[in-house]
Write a protein that holds these residues in place. Structure first.
Motif, mmCIF file in Angstrom:
data_model
loop_
_atom_site.group_PDB
_atom_site.id
_atom_site.type_symbol
_atom_site.label_atom_id
_atom_site.label_comp_id
_atom_site.label_asym_id
_atom_site.label_seq_id
_atom_site.Cartn_x
_atom_site.Cartn_y
_atom_site.Cartn_z
ATOM 1 N N GLU A 3 -4.177 -5.753 -6.935
ATOM 2 C CA GLU A 3 -2.936 -5.292 -6.309
ATOM 3 C C GLU A 3 -1.721 -5.872 -7.008
ATOM 4 O O GLU A 3 -0.710 -5.175 -7.205
ATOM 5 N N HIS A 37 0.834 -1.205 0.000
ATOM 6 C CA HIS A 37 0.000 0.000 0.000
ATOM 7 C C HIS A 37 0.871 1.259 0.000
ATOM 8 O O HIS A 37 0.559 2.242 -0.678
ATOM 9 N N LEU A 83 -2.559 -10.885 -1.469
ATOM 10 C CA LEU A 83 -2.889 -9.703 -2.253
ATOM 11 C C LEU A 83 -4.001 -10.024 -3.243
ATOM 12 O O LEU A 83 -4.141 -11.160 -3.695
#
Length: 430
Positions: free
Chosen positions: A408, A322, A404
């Protein structure tokens, strides 16, 4: 055709030397912090956090380059996207001409042989050289490698692979580069390149792609150590034993770029990313935990406990991702996960040798043959730190990526888009 060097190599690695890591002095934390701060590149983040309706597969890579498909987040012309990435202005220093010599020299000294006049003349000469340098086409042609020192036929296969890599990168840059001169300051562009003058080598450092052992090799070639196997991690990374190209003046930089053998060693971007995360966040670290860890936990972990906020330890891989993809990162980028396209500028500085971590040992030993290194010098195969940990490979990466989302994973690919394409890596993790 995919590069055979990009295929996963199954390592059989001996553990690190029994003597282990040297005990650090109490001040090493401060030293490490200073060194790591210098290594932080500080690139402006790009917003990659956007919806991705389609996942790329290895079969679609070429289509991803050439097709005008809006679902793959390309610009109207795929060449425009690549050119935009290659030519984008970073917030680092740009080409400028500093007028150190403005003003009337006679007011300072009328003696033409005085140190003041000599200094002004030197500065004026540097200014003229800088202007000519900035107006010159930066691209440095690939130099033919001298293969006369390679007599063993066992290197033929590796040489053929090397020629394919060089040609692929050269054609890619010729087709999509479109760069007449760099936007970044020349000293920044060469700041990751190490110099070995005796054998006329320029090596661009890519962290997590065998750079520690490469620097050991350079120290041996420089005559600073008899063997690569008895040089400590601290001596490699914190000792001021090796010269970098940005330590020379512009004439020295340009002459070496045009005459020395330029080498870069790269790695599958996803493996390199996971390797960096494991090294910096899963082991005690006096710099990455308080600087990056605390900021990452504070921004990306809801209801974080006070202990985690205070020491920055225990960053989770998804939190790290992130941070990587955030257009408003709480801290800057770092060379350990920065793109190779921004570390080594492979479409501006044309490398004569392109090695890969997946075939590191044989590539490195072939390169040592090419430059005429001592016959007894072999590339070390030990793990620099955390020798008890399993090496980061495709299987290990798969374990990290399973938490993930597909989107992502796609966004990570988008982030390392140029690295995947420049070095002909497939995307098996999507």
């Amino acid at each position: 055709m995919a590069d055979p060097g990009a295929r996963e190599r199954r390592w059989s690695v001996s553990p690190a030397k029994a003597d282990g890591q040297p005990r650090r002095p109490r001040s090493i934390g401060k030293v490490e912090k200073r060194r790591e701060q210098r290594a932080t590149s500080g690139w402006e983040p790009v917003n990659y956090l956007r919806s991705t309706p389609r996942i790329m597969t290895r079969e679609k890579i070429q289509e991803h380059i050439t097709n005008q498909n809006p679902k793959s987040h390309m610009l109207k012309d795929p060449k425009d996207k690549l050119a935009n990435l290659l030519n984008s202005k970073s917030p680092t220093r740009v080409f400028t001409e500093t007028n150190h010599s403005q003003g009337e020299a006679p007011a300072l000294s009328r003696n033409p042989g005085s140190p003041t006049i000599q200094l002004i003349e030197k500065q004026q000469g540097t200014k003229i050289l800088f202007r000519k340098f900035s107006e010159t086409n930066w691209s440095v042609d690939i130099q033919p490698l001298n293969k006369s020192l390679v007599t063993d036929s066992k290197w033929k296969r590796i040489d053929a692979t090397q020629e394919k890599r060089r040609s692929f990168l050269q054609e890619f840059c010729k087709k999509y580069g479109g760069v007449s001169r760099p936007q970044s300051h020349v000293f920044h562009m060469v700041s990751r390149i190490y110099v070995e003058d005796k054998h006329k080598i320029l090596y661009c450092e890519v962290p997590k792609a065998g750079c520690s052992n490469w620097k050991r090799i350079l120290m041996v070639l420089n005559g600073l150590a008899p063997s690569a196997y008895n040089i400590s991690h601290d001596a490699v990374h914190y000792g001021k034993h090796l010269k970098k190209l940005d330590s020379f003046d512009l004439k020295g930089i340009y002459s070496r770029l045009n005459t020395y053998t330029k080498a870069v060693f790269v790695r599958d971007p996803m493996e390199r990313l996971v390797s960096a995360f494991r090294d910096k966040f899963e082991h005690p670290n006096s710099y990455y935990h308080p600087v990056f860890g605390k900021a990452i936990i504070k921004k990306y972990r809801p209801n974080a406990c006070e202990e985690a906020l205070n020491n920055g330890s225990g960053v989770k891989f998804r939190e790290f991702i992130h941070y990587l993809l955030d257009s408003h990162r709480p801290v800057g980028m770092d060379i350990h996960w920065e793109k190779v396209s921004k570390l080594c500028y492979p479409c501006l500085i044309h490398y004569d040798f392109v090695g890969k971590f997946e075939t590191l040992e044989e590539d490195a030993n072939y390169f040592l043959q090419l430059i005429g290194a001592p016959k007894e010098l072999k590339f070390p195969n030990f793990k620099d730190r955390h020798s008890s940990d399993k090496r980061t490979n495709a299987q290990v990466v798969g374990q990290y990526l399973k938490d993930l989302t597909r989107t992502e994973r796609q966004l990570i690919y988008d982030f390392y888009y140029l690295d995947y394409l420049m070095f002909n890596y497939t995307t098996p993790f999507l």
